[in-house]
Scaffold this active site. Structure first.
Site, PDB file in Angstrom:
ATOM      1  N   SER A  97       0.810  -1.217   0.000  1.00  0.00           N
ATOM      2  CA  SER A  97       0.000   0.000   0.000  1.00  0.00           C
ATOM      3  C   SER A  97       0.845   1.271   0.000  1.00  0.00           C
ATOM      4  O   SER A  97       1.612   1.514  -0.911  1.00  0.00           O
ATOM      5  CB  SER A  97      -0.962  -0.041   1.186  1.00  0.00           C
ATOM      6  OG  SER A  97      -1.947   0.938   1.080  1.00  0.00           O
ATOM      7  N   ASP A 238      -0.883   1.278  -4.150  1.00  0.00           N
ATOM      8  CA  ASP A 238      -1.749   0.291  -4.805  1.00  0.00           C
ATOM      9  C   ASP A 238      -3.079   0.887  -5.251  1.00  0.00           C
ATOM     10  O   ASP A 238      -3.990   0.167  -5.647  1.00  0.00           O
ATOM     11  CB  ASP A 238      -1.971  -0.928  -3.913  1.00  0.00           C
ATOM     12  CG  ASP A 238      -2.721  -0.606  -2.627  1.00  0.00           C
ATOM     13  OD1 ASP A 238      -2.733   0.575  -2.215  1.00  0.00           O
ATOM     14  OD2 ASP A 238      -3.299  -1.531  -2.019  1.00  0.00           O
ATOM     15  N   ASP A 240      -5.647   2.214  -3.795  1.00  0.00           N
ATOM     16  CA  ASP A 240      -6.928   2.007  -3.120  1.00  0.00           C
ATOM     17  C   ASP A 240      -7.324   3.213  -2.271  1.00  0.00           C
ATOM     18  O   ASP A 240      -8.382   3.222  -1.656  1.00  0.00           O
ATOM     19  CB  ASP A 240      -6.934   0.717  -2.289  1.00  0.00           C
ATOM     20  CG  ASP A 240      -5.987   0.747  -1.099  1.00  0.00           C
ATOM     21  OD1 ASP A 240      -5.183   1.693  -0.976  1.00  0.00           O
ATOM     22  OD2 ASP A 240      -6.038  -0.202  -0.282  1.00  0.00           O
TER      23      ASP A 240
END
Length: 450
Positions: A97, A238, A240
């Site tokens: 992440s 990533d 998100d």
């Protein structure tokens, strides 16, 4: 063996907590658990270690008899979307992440595209413990084919969320932070008609999240000064999560996004019980402003999986985190930074309002300071008695200072740090209390450990 799972899957430094051997065992354990007919979907971000971990996981899956589909470098939210869309058995995303390049991680999703439950984590953990031999890295790397068609399906799904609205006339700057958003963000915004400039757009895994992205907004702010635009969006490694910046350099974080998006849904009378779900990190100014217009804010522990659990329990339709994870009904409550950025643009276009004016109509955040206390250990991996003592110390600190301000202290689920959040009505109070609390807390923790 301590649990290998943290608040967001398995995460740590490559070749320390996250090794080839562990990744192989995760693949083998998962493959042994799931039905054999439906394949598992695998993706990764741009980190250099991602390819090695991909090789390890797929080797484990192969040796367990489980088929897989390799999506290659992709945004994390592509995995849960495609699992459900294509009726696959499960999914794995190899990513750490927002963490630095030396970290990596493994996120596992179930057949419905949701992150696996604690019960399933324990099942995988037990199987991994039974595989007690060390697995060495093979000398020969096997090339893995990528499925490009599935990525196109995901991209089309994001475009369809615009409901026919285009972005013509909007100038937008994107910071893809050398991560997963490099694969499709520019393409999507350009397809919708926006004038797009992209920074930090190489797939260089050595640079992912380094002085860029949603945790470092300076490059995007600088780009907006050098090339004026209507707005900018900064993704994490990533993709998100996302943080926005308006044309004047003001930050649109997850709290602002929830307030503005939630207010739109409230006006459309489709926000169940006028309820938003967020975490303990949500700004007090956001909470008070939301309550003022008749809304309810329900706080959870930090982590998008806790937000998702509360959304399900409370039957809410929108939730998220200040960090930019936004979970909506549109995408089965999976955090998707690109989708969130598109929705912000869509509302600005439909309302014929610039982001700066829309942001002004939200709320004034309380001064807030988040401090990391660096530790020589991961607090989540301590023995239970020591952890209880530290938890009690944290509770005492929060109780002592609760009359003067809002204090929230928590150990990171992914790094050896303690996070201390302090909120008050003015900056001086925040700074003085933050300094006082972090020093005392650091001292108390060291007394317990030593």
């Amino acid at each position: 063996m301590q649990s290998i799972f943290g608040t967001d899957g398995i995460r740590g430094r490559f070749n320390e907590e996250i090794t080839y051997s562990l990744a192989y065992k995760v693949g083998y354990a998962l493959g042994s658990t799931l039905e054999k007919e439906k394949p598992i979907l695998i993706g990764r971000d741009t980190r250099i270690s991602g390819d090695i971990l991909l090789q390890a996981i797929t080797r484990g899956l192969n040796e367990s008899g489980k088929k897989f589909i390799n999506l290659g470098i992709c945004p994390t939210p592509a995995i849960p979307y495609l699992i459900k869309q294509e009726n696959l058995s499960s999914g794995i995303m190899i990513s750490a992440s927002h963490n630095p390049p030396e970290y990596n991680g493994i996120k596992i999703f179930d057949h419905s595209g949701q992150k696996i439950t604690k019960h399933f984590e324990n099942k995988i953990q037990k199987l991994i413990e039974e595989l007690n031999q060390n697995i060495s890295v093979p000398r020969k790397v096997i090339p893995l084919n990528k499925n490009k068609d599935l990525m196109d399906i995901y991209i089309k799904s994001l475009i369809q969320t615009m409901g026919g609205e285009n972005l013509s006339g909007l100038k937008i700057i994107l910071d893809t932070c050398h991560g997963s958003a490099t694969t499709c963000a520019k393409k999507i915004f350009q397809y919708l008609g926006a004038d797009v400039k992209v920074i930090n757009n190489s797939k260089n895994g050595l640079k992912i999240n380094m002085n860029c992205g949603s945790t470092n907004l300076e490059p995007l702010k600088k780009a907006l000064i050098e090339s004026p635009a209507h707005m900018g969006f900064s993704f994490d490694g990533d993709a998100d999560r996302v943080i926005g910046i308006d044309s004047k350099g003001n930050v649109l974080d997850g709290d602002h996004i929830l307030f503005l998006w939630g207010r739109e849904l409230m006006e459309q009378k489709i926000l169940t019980n006028n309820l938003l779900i967020s975490t303990q990190m949500a700004n007090l100014g956001f909470e008070k402003a939301w309550e003022k217009i008749g809304g309810i804010l329900y706080r959870t522990d930090v982590g998008d999986k806790y937000v998702r659990d509360a959304i399900k329990e409370k039957r809410a339709v929108l939730g998220g985190e200040q960090s930019g994870h936004i979970l909506s009904k549109i995408n089965n409550f999976s955090g998707d930074g690109i989708l969130t950025a598109l929705q912000i643009c869509k509302y600005c276009k439909k309302k014929n309002i610039n982001l700066n004016d829309w942001l002004k109509s939200s709320f004034e955040p309380f001064p807030q300071k988040l401090t990391n206390i660096n530790l020589d250990f991961n607090i989540n991996k301590l023995n239970p008695k020591t952890k209880i003592l530290i938890d009690q110390t944290i509770e005492n600190f929060q109780a002592i200072y609760s009359d003067n301000c809002r204090v929230y202290i928590r150990p990171s689920g992914t790094e050896p740090v303690m996070r201390v959040l302090v909120e008050a009505k003015n900056h001086d109070k925040v700074n003085s209390l933050s300094s006082e609390i972090t020093k005392k807390l650091f001292s108390e923790i060291n007394k317990i450990i030593n």
